[in-house]
Scaffold this active site. Structure first.
Site, short mmCIF file in Angstrom:
data_model
loop_
_atom_site.label_atom_id
_atom_site.label_comp_id
_atom_site.label_asym_id
_atom_site.label_seq_id
_atom_site.Cartn_x
_atom_site.Cartn_y
_atom_site.Cartn_z
N PHE A 26 0.84 -1.19 0.00
CA PHE A 26 0.00 0.00 0.00
C PHE A 26 0.87 1.25 0.00
O PHE A 26 2.10 1.18 0.11
CB PHE A 26 -0.95 0.00 1.21
CG PHE A 26 -0.26 0.25 2.54
CD1 PHE A 26 -0.21 1.52 3.07
CD2 PHE A 26 0.30 -0.80 3.25
CE1 PHE A 26 0.41 1.77 4.29
CE2 PHE A 26 0.92 -0.57 4.47
CZ PHE A 26 0.98 0.71 4.99
N VAL A 37 10.00 -1.32 1.76
CA VAL A 37 8.77 -1.15 1.00
C VAL A 37 7.61 -1.14 2.00
O VAL A 37 7.83 -1.15 3.21
CB VAL A 37 8.60 -2.25 -0.06
CG1 VAL A 37 9.76 -2.21 -1.05
CG2 VAL A 37 8.52 -3.64 0.57
N LYS A 38 6.36 -1.11 1.50
CA LYS A 38 5.21 -1.02 2.40
C LYS A 38 4.30 -2.24 2.22
O LYS A 38 3.23 -2.15 1.59
CB LYS A 38 4.44 0.28 2.16
CG LYS A 38 5.24 1.53 2.56
CD LYS A 38 4.49 2.81 2.27
CE LYS A 38 3.38 3.11 3.24
NZ LYS A 38 3.88 3.48 4.58
N PRO A 39 4.70 -3.40 2.75
CA PRO A 39 3.87 -4.59 2.65
C PRO A 39 2.76 -4.59 3.70
O PRO A 39 2.99 -4.23 4.85
CB PRO A 39 4.87 -5.73 2.92
CG PRO A 39 5.89 -5.11 3.82
CD PRO A 39 5.95 -3.65 3.47
N TYR A 63 2.95 -4.81 8.63
CA TYR A 63 2.50 -3.85 9.64
C TYR A 63 1.94 -4.50 10.90
O TYR A 63 1.61 -3.81 11.85
CB TYR A 63 1.52 -2.85 9.01
CG TYR A 63 2.29 -1.75 8.32
CD1 TYR A 63 2.45 -0.51 8.90
CD2 TYR A 63 2.94 -2.00 7.11
CE1 TYR A 63 3.21 0.48 8.29
CE2 TYR A 63 3.70 -1.02 6.49
CZ TYR A 63 3.83 0.22 7.08
OH TYR A 63 4.59 1.19 6.48
#
Length: 295
Positions: free
Chosen positions: A26, A145-147, A151
């Site tokens: 995201f 990165v934004k996995p 989170y």
């Protein structure tokens, strides 16, 4: 083909493996309303969308629309929603298959974008703790990165901090270096130097982080040093602050019950906050390239 629908009309199968295993990525983007100009400025939109694509590439979840296409889709969405206030924009891409195996080889990548108001309004200055949870490592789930699945690491740290009476958590790497906040990058001011952890200390190289480095160089003649440092160096810092899309620039006045300097917002932090707020609302002509006007 893309389409705009009411979010209440959408559903994801309980079998969806993107939901079951966190197989997605995201991006977080903000728009800032300028009342005088009656204009909504989306901050560093192209840079955010490029990072979104980089996340997809690294995770074998390619984004099915180009950066220019996404730019226009977001613009249309903001206009359709008649956004005329500060807004948060969330593109998310996830595996659409309902198969049981948590693999990344299928081509069914679903993309959705929504806008919302920020539901997290932190205090003016934060009291923090060093988390007992270690920051996920670059050879586990890449923090660069934004996995979506990654989170959970942040959620566990935030939950622990809040249960213990703190506003936010700070991660250490497995080597014991400071990494970042639960969802923010961290800077310290110490001995007339500004330090921030390098990418190799398992951080997300934040866009707000990069903006602050530019502000410090252009407006103060300060070159930020990217170097590893320990929790004790944070305890002994003159100023500590977080940076992030959602949080902006946020002072930290306490770490592990140690008061930072005199417990007040530092002078440099306060000045950076003021400049940043002007930039994101399109009020500094030197930085207008950062602002995407919606209307």
């Amino acid at each position: 083909m893309n389409r705009f629908v009411d979010e209440r009309a959408l559903s994801v199968s309980i079998k969806n493996k993107g939901l079951n295993y966190g197989l997605g990525c995201f991006e977080g983007i903000r728009g800032f309303w300028n009342e005088e100009q009656q204009q909504l400025f989306v901050f560093r939109l192209e840079d955010h969308l490029k990072r979104f694509h980089q996340s997809g590439k690294s995770l074998f979840i390619p984004i099915p629309y180009s950066v220019p296409d996404l730019t226009q889709i977001i613009r249309r969405l903001l206009v359709l929603n008649q956004e005329m206030a500060d807004v948060y924009i969330r593109p998310v891409c996830f595996k659409g298959s309902d198969t049981l195996r948590p693999n990344l080889s299928d081509p069914y990548n679903h993309l959705g974008i929504f806008t919302t108001v920020l539901d997290y309004k932190p205090k003016e200055a934060l009291k923090t703790c060093i988390s007992s949870w270690t920051r996920m490592g670059s050879n586990m789930i890449p923090p660069q990165v934004k996995p979506t699945g990654g989170y959970l690491n942040s959620a566990l740290a935030i939950n622990e901090a809040e249960l213990n009476g703190f506003d936010e958590a700070i991660f250490l790497t497995k080597e014991g270096n400071i990494s970042e906040g639960a969802t923010e990058n961290i800077f310290i001011v110490r001995d007339n130097q500004v330090l921030t952890p390098p990418v190799s200390d398992d951080i997300l190289p934040g866009i707000t982080r990069d903006t602050v480095c530019t502000i410090l160089k252009n407006e103060f003649g300060i070159i930020v040093q990217e170097k590893s440092f320990t929790r004790v160096e944070v305890y002994e810092a003159d100023e500590v602050f977080f940076t992030g899309t959602a949080i902006g620039i946020k002072p930290v006045i306490e770490v592990d019950r140690r008061v930072i300097r005199n417990g007040r917002v530092g002078s440099l932090t306060k000045q950076i906050q003021g400049i940043y707020d002007q930039i994101v609302r399109g009020k500094m002509k030197e930085y207008l390239d950062y602002s995407f006007p919606v209307y």
